[in-house]
Design a protein around this motif. Structure first.
Motif, PDB file in Angstrom:
ATOM      1  N   VAL A 181     -70.720 -14.588   2.410  1.00 46.36           N
ATOM      2  CA  VAL A 181     -70.063 -13.329   2.073  1.00 46.36           C
ATOM      3  C   VAL A 181     -71.100 -12.211   1.941  1.00 46.36           C
ATOM      4  O   VAL A 181     -70.892 -11.081   2.407  1.00 46.36           O
ATOM      5  CB  VAL A 181     -69.260 -13.466   0.768  1.00 46.36           C
ATOM      6  N   ASN A 182     -72.211 -12.520   1.323  1.00 45.74           N
ATOM      7  CA  ASN A 182     -73.297 -11.551   1.167  1.00 45.74           C
ATOM      8  C   ASN A 182     -73.738 -11.020   2.530  1.00 45.74           C
ATOM      9  O   ASN A 182     -73.921  -9.813   2.719  1.00 45.74           O
ATOM     10  CB  ASN A 182     -74.465 -12.213   0.438  1.00 45.74           C
ATOM     11  N   ASP A 205     -69.759 -23.398  -3.253  1.00 40.99           N
ATOM     12  CA  ASP A 205     -69.404 -22.037  -3.678  1.00 40.99           C
ATOM     13  C   ASP A 205     -70.583 -21.081  -3.471  1.00 40.99           C
ATOM     14  O   ASP A 205     -70.408 -19.931  -3.050  1.00 40.99           O
ATOM     15  CB  ASP A 205     -68.988 -22.021  -5.150  1.00 40.99           C
ATOM     16  N   LYS A 206     -71.783 -21.568  -3.736  1.00 43.48           N
ATOM     17  CA  LYS A 206     -72.976 -20.735  -3.553  1.00 43.48           C
ATOM     18  C   LYS A 206     -73.205 -20.450  -2.076  1.00 43.48           C
ATOM     19  O   LYS A 206     -73.583 -19.327  -1.705  1.00 43.48           O
ATOM     20  CB  LYS A 206     -74.195 -21.437  -4.156  1.00 43.48           C
ATOM     21  N   ALA A 207     -72.970 -21.451  -1.223  1.00 44.84           N
ATOM     22  CA  ALA A 207     -73.128 -21.249   0.223  1.00 44.84           C
ATOM     23  C   ALA A 207     -72.129 -20.222   0.739  1.00 44.84           C
ATOM     24  O   ALA A 207     -72.465 -19.355   1.552  1.00 44.84           O
ATOM     25  CB  ALA A 207     -72.961 -22.579   0.955  1.00 44.84           C
ATOM     26  N   VAL A 208     -70.891 -20.306   0.256  1.00 49.03           N
ATOM     27  CA  VAL A 208     -69.868 -19.333   0.652  1.00 49.03           C
ATOM     28  C   VAL A 208     -70.273 -17.934   0.195  1.00 49.03           C
ATOM     29  O   VAL A 208     -70.113 -16.949   0.932  1.00 49.03           O
ATOM     30  CB  VAL A 208     -68.493 -19.714   0.061  1.00 49.03           C
ATOM     31  N   GLN A 249     -80.489 -14.414   4.219  1.00 52.60           N
ATOM     32  CA  GLN A 249     -81.005 -15.282   5.288  1.00 52.60           C
ATOM     33  C   GLN A 249     -80.191 -16.567   5.388  1.00 52.60           C
ATOM     34  O   GLN A 249     -79.859 -17.019   6.491  1.00 52.60           O
ATOM     35  CB  GLN A 249     -82.478 -15.601   5.031  1.00 52.60           C
ATOM     36  N   ARG A 250     -79.843 -17.146   4.241  1.00 50.07           N
ATOM     37  CA  ARG A 250     -79.003 -18.343   4.269  1.00 50.07           C
ATOM     38  C   ARG A 250     -77.622 -18.022   4.836  1.00 50.07           C
ATOM     39  O   ARG A 250     -77.048 -18.811   5.590  1.00 50.07           O
ATOM     40  CB  ARG A 250     -78.871 -18.921   2.854  1.00 50.07           C
ATOM     41  N   LEU A 259     -75.766 -19.678   8.115  1.00 49.84           N
ATOM     42  CA  LEU A 259     -74.416 -20.247   8.089  1.00 49.84           C
ATOM     43  C   LEU A 259     -73.522 -19.587   9.132  1.00 49.84           C
ATOM     44  O   LEU A 259     -72.761 -20.255   9.831  1.00 49.84           O
ATOM     45  CB  LEU A 259     -73.802 -20.078   6.696  1.00 49.84           C
ATOM     46  N   TYR A 260     -73.626 -18.272   9.235  1.00 47.19           N
ATOM     47  CA  TYR A 260     -72.784 -17.563  10.204  1.00 47.19           C
ATOM     48  C   TYR A 260     -73.103 -18.004  11.626  1.00 47.19           C
ATOM     49  O   TYR A 260     -72.187 -18.295  12.416  1.00 47.19           O
ATOM     50  CB  TYR A 260     -72.988 -16.052  10.073  1.00 47.19           C
TER      51      TYR A 260
END
Length: 246
Positions: free
Chosen positions: A202-203, A195-198, A41-42, A46-47
Motif C-alpha cells: 500500500v505504501n 499485514d506488514k507486507a500488505v 522497496q519491499r 511485492l508489486y
C-alpha cells in the motif's frame, strides 16, 4: 450559494463513490509512511512479483521508481524488471488486452493512481479481506469487493483465508456468529507479517499515485513559515504607514 454547493459536493462525492462500490465493511487504517524507504522497496518488490502480471503501472517509469526509492539501477534491472523493458521505460506488462478481458470479465485496471482513487485504507482492507468461496471462478471472494473477479494473488504469502465462526449465546440461544477471516497457516508469512507486507505494498501504491508528495509537503511547511514571517513584516509596515493617520 453555488460556491457553497460545489464545496459540499467536492467533500461528499468521494464517499458516494465508495458507497456505489457496494462495500459496507469497516476500513482498517493503513498507517503507511512515505519516508520509510525500506518499506517502499519491499512494496515495489511485492508489486513487481505479484501484481504486475495483470496490473500495469503505465504512468510510472522504472527509472523514476529506482531513483526515488534509492535502488541502484543495476539492481533494479536485475531484480525488478522482468519484461525485457529498459530501465527508462514505463512499467507495463505483456498481457493481451482482449484476452485479459475474457479471462477476468474486464481489463485489470492500471494501478498507478489506484491509491488516489480508492484510498490507502480501502486497498489495505481489500487485500486482507479475501476468503475462500468455491462458487467463484477463482475460488475466492472478498468482503470489501463482493464477487471480485480477481484471484487472491497473495495467497502463497497469507495461506488459504476462510471465514470463521464461533458458537455464542445470543438471546438465550446458541448461534454461529461470524468473527472474521483467518488463514489456515499454510502461507509463507504469519498473520502479523502478512499485514506488514500488505502495508508495504500500500505504501508503494500511495507513492506511485503522487511521487512528489513528500517534497510537496516539505515545501508546504517552508511556504507557511515564509508567509508567517511575511505577515509580521507586512503588519509592522502597515502600522508604520498608518501611524500618522491615526
Amino acid at each position: 450559494m453555488i460556491r457553497t454547493l460545489l464545496l459540499i459536493l467536492a467533500w461528499t462525492l468521494p464517499g458516494l463513490c465508495h458507497a456505489a462500490d457496494g462495500h459496507s465493511v469497516h476500513l482498517d487504517k493503513a498507517r503507511y509512511d512515505l519516508s520509510d524507504k525500506a518499506s517502499l522497496q519491499r512494496g515495489a518488490r511485492l508489486y513487481m512479483n505479484y501484481c504486475l502480471g495483470c496490473h500495469q503501472m503505465q504512468y510510472q517509469r522504472y527509472l523514476r521508481t529506482a531513483d526515488d526509492l534509492g535502488i541502484p539501477h543495476d539492481l533494479m534491472e536485475k531484480n525488478l524488471v522482468f519484461t525485457g523493458a529498459k530501465i527508462g521505460d514505463h512499467i507495463r506488462n505483456a498481457m493481451p488486452v482482449e484476452q485479459a478481458a475474457a479471462w477476468f470479465g474486464k481489463i485489470p485496471p492500471d494501478l498507478t493512481l489506484e491509491a488516489r482513487v480508492r484510498g490507502a485504507d480501502w486497498i489495505y482492507t481489500y487485500l486482507r479481506s479475501f476468503y475462500e468461496d468455491e462458487s467463484r471462478p477463482f475460488g475466492v471472494n472478498n468482503e470489501v469487493f463482493k464477487d471480485v473477479g480477481m484471484p487472491h494473488v497473495l495467497q502463497p504469502l497469507q495461506g488459504v483465508p476462510r471465514k470463521t465462526y464461533e458458537t455464542r449465546l445470543v438471546d438465550g440461544e446458541e448461534k454461529q456468529v461470524y468473527v472474521g477471516i483467518k488463514a489456515d497457516g499454510t502461507g509463507e508469512l504469519s498473520e502479523e507479517a502478512y499485514d506488514k507486507a500488505v502495508l508495504d505494498l500500500v505504501n508503494f501504491l500511495v507513492y506511485t499515485g503522487e511521487p512528489m508528495r513528500p517534497q510537496a509537503e516539505q515545501l508546504g511547511w517552508k511556504v507557511l513559515v515564509f508567509l508567517a514571517i511575511f505577515f509580521v513584516l507586512a503588519y509592522l509596515l502597515k502600522k508604520e504607514y498608518w501611524r500618522d493617520v491615526h
